[in-house]
Design an enzyme around this catalytic site. Sequence first.
Site, short mmCIF file in Angstrom:
data_model
loop_
_atom_site.label_atom_id
_atom_site.label_comp_id
_atom_site.label_asym_id
_atom_site.label_seq_id
_atom_site.Cartn_x
_atom_site.Cartn_y
_atom_site.Cartn_z
N ASN A 127 8.10 4.93 5.67
CA ASN A 127 6.90 5.61 5.18
C ASN A 127 6.91 7.09 5.54
O ASN A 127 6.14 7.56 6.36
CB ASN A 127 5.65 4.91 5.73
CG ASN A 127 4.39 5.37 5.06
OD1 ASN A 127 3.61 6.13 5.62
ND2 ASN A 127 4.17 4.91 3.84
N ARG A 186 2.94 9.03 5.38
CA ARG A 186 2.50 9.05 3.98
C ARG A 186 1.16 8.34 3.82
O ARG A 186 0.28 8.81 3.10
CB ARG A 186 3.54 8.43 3.05
CG ARG A 186 3.21 8.65 1.56
CD ARG A 186 4.20 8.01 0.61
NE ARG A 186 3.97 8.42 -0.76
CZ ARG A 186 3.09 7.86 -1.60
NH1 ARG A 186 2.34 6.86 -1.18
NH2 ARG A 186 2.95 8.31 -2.84
N CYS A 187 1.01 7.20 4.49
CA CYS A 187 -0.25 6.46 4.41
C CYS A 187 -1.44 7.30 4.88
O CYS A 187 -2.54 7.16 4.37
CB CYS A 187 -0.17 5.19 5.26
SG CYS A 187 0.99 3.95 4.68
N MET A 188 -1.21 8.14 5.87
CA MET A 188 -2.30 8.89 6.50
C MET A 188 -2.66 10.16 5.75
O MET A 188 -3.52 10.92 6.23
CB MET A 188 -1.92 9.26 7.94
CG MET A 188 -1.79 8.09 8.88
SD MET A 188 -1.66 8.61 10.60
CE MET A 188 -0.15 9.60 10.58
N GLY A 208 2.09 4.78 8.09
CA GLY A 208 2.82 5.93 8.59
C GLY A 208 2.29 7.25 8.04
O GLY A 208 1.18 7.32 7.52
#
Length: 411
Positions: free
Chosen positions: A353, A398-400, A396
């Site tokens: 990620n 990218r998710c955040m 990770g």
Amino acid sequence: MTSPIHVNSEIGKLKTVLLKRPGKEVENITPDIMYRLLFDDIPYLPTIQKEHDQFAQTLRDNGVEVLYLENLAAEAIDAGDVKEAFLDKMLNESHIKSPQVQAALKDYLISMATLDMVEKIMAGVRTNEIDIKSKALIDVSADGDYPFYMDPMPNLYFTRDPAASMGDGLTINKMTFEARQRESMFMEVIMQHHPRFANQGAQVWRDRDHIDRMEGGDELILSDKVLAIGISQRTSAQSIEELAKVLFANHSGFEKILAIKIPHNHAMMHLDTVFTMIDYDKFTIHPGIQGAGGMVDTYILEPGNNDEIKITHQTDLEKVLRDALEVPELTLIPCGGGDAVVAPREQWNDGSNTLAIAPGVVVTYDRNYVSNENLRQYGIKVIEVPSSELSRGRGGPRCMSMPLVREDLKK
């Protein structure tokens, strides 16, 4: 009019991003409810905030404007003078059965300053915060040990999922699980009322009122013409086809969608947990999504005749990507170096990620040291951020992050 949202790739230099700093909602997770809230563990708030602040500062140090969801939502509510309307909608979607409790919550929350109200809604409201004098039978019969009138929203620091930037617009998403379904309401009010975003030319390609589910972790912008969207635990095939019809019919610029089928499980909940773009011709991939010979079921959606969608099935993902991006060679870099033990361990902690902030420059979690070193061997610049607590939420870098503006790639 220049749209306040402009994202035509996964790798163009990141200019503006939306984050959510972890708050009290993280401390309102308990062992009894954490699985229902989609957590496997309980982060330690002071450390997760410190780590998130370092993540945000890393982005600023690289020239990125950082905006915060909680601030934009409060500003939008005030700008639109919709505090009561927003609160009514939030309460209605919080599944509060008792009219007395709902009325008491409204009185309690609307008395707060707008930013305080937004943060309290995000954090959740405990039963010991409000003294309800007159109770109905439904209140007496409710679970007296349950500590919340309104559940916390601890997944909000994963801003990628409730909405996703796409070209000069975005999708505002119908989330899969009840624990996250209220989250997209914040981006909805921002797009409707914030002076920076409302009526400024950004298109809402898909709103949160759809029946079929879609989440931003499954939405990847490979180029100004090509999207990749995961068919996953969190995004349905039907929603992808619906979005394709809208994009193809409304001059979005997108001409092709690669619908990539991945395992439907918690460890691989979104496409970006197993597959991300990091350079013009390089991707991270978790070997766990590949079948014999590296095959992955991929469905190519393109405009057909009479407003129909043409769908072609392929299994050679590398070839599909080469053809779609018009590059002669392409590298899929395995998470954890493809090792049978390291790859699933580091994927569990979001080794795949990555967040690209420029072509060939990525932000990653420091704990995934095998994957990080592997990326460096392929010529990728890796910027590590601390992650002992951030990773407990199963997301990770990218998710955040929800990119709002990226520079266009040079042709």
